[in-house]
Design a protein around this motif. Structure first.
Motif, mmCIF file in Angstrom:
data_model
loop_
_atom_site.group_PDB
_atom_site.id
_atom_site.type_symbol
_atom_site.label_atom_id
_atom_site.label_comp_id
_atom_site.label_asym_id
_atom_site.label_seq_id
_atom_site.Cartn_x
_atom_site.Cartn_y
_atom_site.Cartn_z
ATOM 1 N N GLU A 212 0.821 -1.203 0.000
ATOM 2 C CA GLU A 212 0.000 0.000 0.000
ATOM 3 C C GLU A 212 0.861 1.262 0.000
ATOM 4 O OE1 GLU A 212 -2.691 -0.156 3.215
ATOM 5 O OE2 GLU A 212 -3.849 -1.866 2.445
ATOM 6 N N GLN B 105 0.774 4.199 -2.865
ATOM 7 C CA GLN B 105 0.600 5.616 -2.565
ATOM 8 C C GLN B 105 1.729 6.448 -3.145
ATOM 9 O OE1 GLN B 105 -1.969 7.026 -1.424
ATOM 10 N NE2 GLN B 105 -3.160 5.425 -0.379
ATOM 11 N N GLU B 106 2.964 5.944 -3.054
ATOM 12 C CA GLU B 106 4.097 6.686 -3.608
ATOM 13 C C GLU B 106 3.985 6.809 -5.129
ATOM 14 O OE1 GLU B 106 7.620 4.744 -2.359
ATOM 15 O OE2 GLU B 106 7.359 5.212 -0.218
ATOM 16 N N GLU C 201 1.151 9.281 -5.945
ATOM 17 C CA GLU C 201 1.543 10.662 -5.670
ATOM 18 C C GLU C 201 2.497 11.195 -6.723
ATOM 19 O OE1 GLU C 201 3.446 13.311 -1.996
ATOM 20 O OE2 GLU C 201 3.140 11.140 -1.796
ATOM 21 N N SER D 72 -7.015 6.644 -3.575
ATOM 22 C CA SER D 72 -7.325 5.955 -2.319
ATOM 23 C C SER D 72 -7.255 4.449 -2.527
ATOM 24 C CB SER D 72 -8.718 6.340 -1.824
ATOM 25 O OG SER D 72 -9.703 6.020 -2.796
#
Length: 359
Positions: free
Chosen positions: A228, A232-233, A236, A253
């Motif tokens: 996870e 997210q990295e 982003e 998300s």
């Protein structure tokens, strides 16, 4: 008509004509003035109404700069549409319809009033018009339905030029929105002509926002919090690159585990995107995740013990077949092959009698 033959008859006829003209000229003058007044009033009222409609549509098409304009623009209000060109197209279409209806109503009423001032009996005319209207209504009910549906589609801004819509019978990009027919460009390049009255439902994929949903498969033994974090990295980093910085309208998300299998786990990811751009963002996100997983050594599938055992058995069998010669299958021995067996003795021929034993 008898032609007068004497001076007295001419005099009497002239006096009668002068008396008749003196009796009716006031009515003619009043009727003429009334007709002129009706015609002038109709044209003035038509011009005023058309000007008011034009000003109202112009104010409704502008951006809301005050609370008053916001109330006036309720007819064109749509929280999911902020394109000025789109609002301009809608306002022009609605203004054209309203001006046509106003002109038809005002000029039709003026024409009936002029006929009434001329002394024409309007009862048969209105009755004939009513019967003709009913007949036309039954014969052209589909046309009327298409027209009314087109008017409400434009007023409610259900879709516009450039939108990606699904009408149930066809899916594609809107090329033209008419009061009777909507033209679509299909995914294979075909053009669909859809009657507005036949559309029962419309799914507009270009209004508001879209959702990009991506399912990521990882190995069963992988560390989920670590995965996870990698997701997210990668998301982003994608949100900071052009043009995805404008296409992504909310942070990506991670919803969590969607399904669990014997060798893998499915993780679902969602992102809010610009309308109609969900597929573009989903493809880019999958590419970034693949590169991040390769770099971090994340497996997308675990090798199960059953598969490993089958692979080892297949390898051992291939080695044995290479080292030893092939042995052909042999059938089990038959009972008749043993001379001492009862079956073998039963198959022996009966011996012939000897000659000395013959009587």
């Amino acid at each position: 008509m008898r032609i007068p033959t004497s001076a007295q008859e001419v005099t009497d006829t002239t006096k009668q004509a002068a008396s008749w003209f003196d009796t009716h000229w006031q009515g003619w003058l009043a009727g003429g003035v009334r007709i002129v007044f009706i015609v002038v009033l109709a044209f003035v009222l038509r011009a005023v109404v058309r000007k008011l409609i034009t000003q109202l549509i112009t104010r409704m098409a502008r951006s809301h700069e005050s609370q008053e304009e916001s109330r006036l623009g309720g007819l064109l209000a749509n929280t999911g549409v902020v394109n000025p060109e789109r609002r301009q197209q809608r306002s022009e279409a609605i203004g054209s319809v309203l001006r046509s209806v106003a002109s038809f109503t005002i000029m039709g009423t003026a024409a009936l009033m002029v006929l009434s001032a001329l002394g024409v009996n309007l009862a048969p005319l209105l009755a004939s018009a009513g019967v003709a209207g009913v007949a036309i209504g039954f014969g052209a009910r589909n046309l009327v339905t298409d027209f009314l549906s087109g008017v409400f589609m434009i007023m409610e801004d259900q879709y516009g030029v450039g939108d990606e819509i699904d009408t149930g019978v066809a899916t594609g990009t809107v090329l033209e929105v008419g009061l009777r027919v909507t033209k679509l460009r299909g995914t294979n390049g075909e053009i669909w002509y859809i009657r507005n009255g036949e559309v029962k439902r419309i799914a507009n994929m270009s209004q508001g926002w879209s959702t990009a949903s991506v399912d990521v498969q990882i190995g069963y033994k992988e560390d989920l919090p670590r995965v996870e974090g990698l997701i997210q990295e990668a998301a982003e980093a994608l949100s900071k690159e052009a043009p995805y910085d404008e296409l992504l309208w909310a942070p990506v998300s991670v919803l969590g585990v969607e399904s669990v299998a014997a060798d893998s786990v499915m993780v679902r990811i969602e992102a809010r995107t610009a309308p109609g751009k969900s597929s573009v963002v989903a493809r880019a996100l999958r590419q970034r995740l693949k590169a991040a997983f390769d770099l971090a050594g994340v497996k997308v599938k675990e090798e199960t013990p059953t598969a490993a055992a089958a692979a080892a058995a297949a390898a051992a069998a291939s080695v044995t077949a290479t080292a030893a010669p092939a042995v052909t299958d042999q059938a089990p021995p038959s009972a008749l092959a043993d001379p001492a067996s009862p079956r073998f003795k039963a198959t022996e021929p009966i011996p012939l009698p000897r000659p000395e034993q013959t009587p």
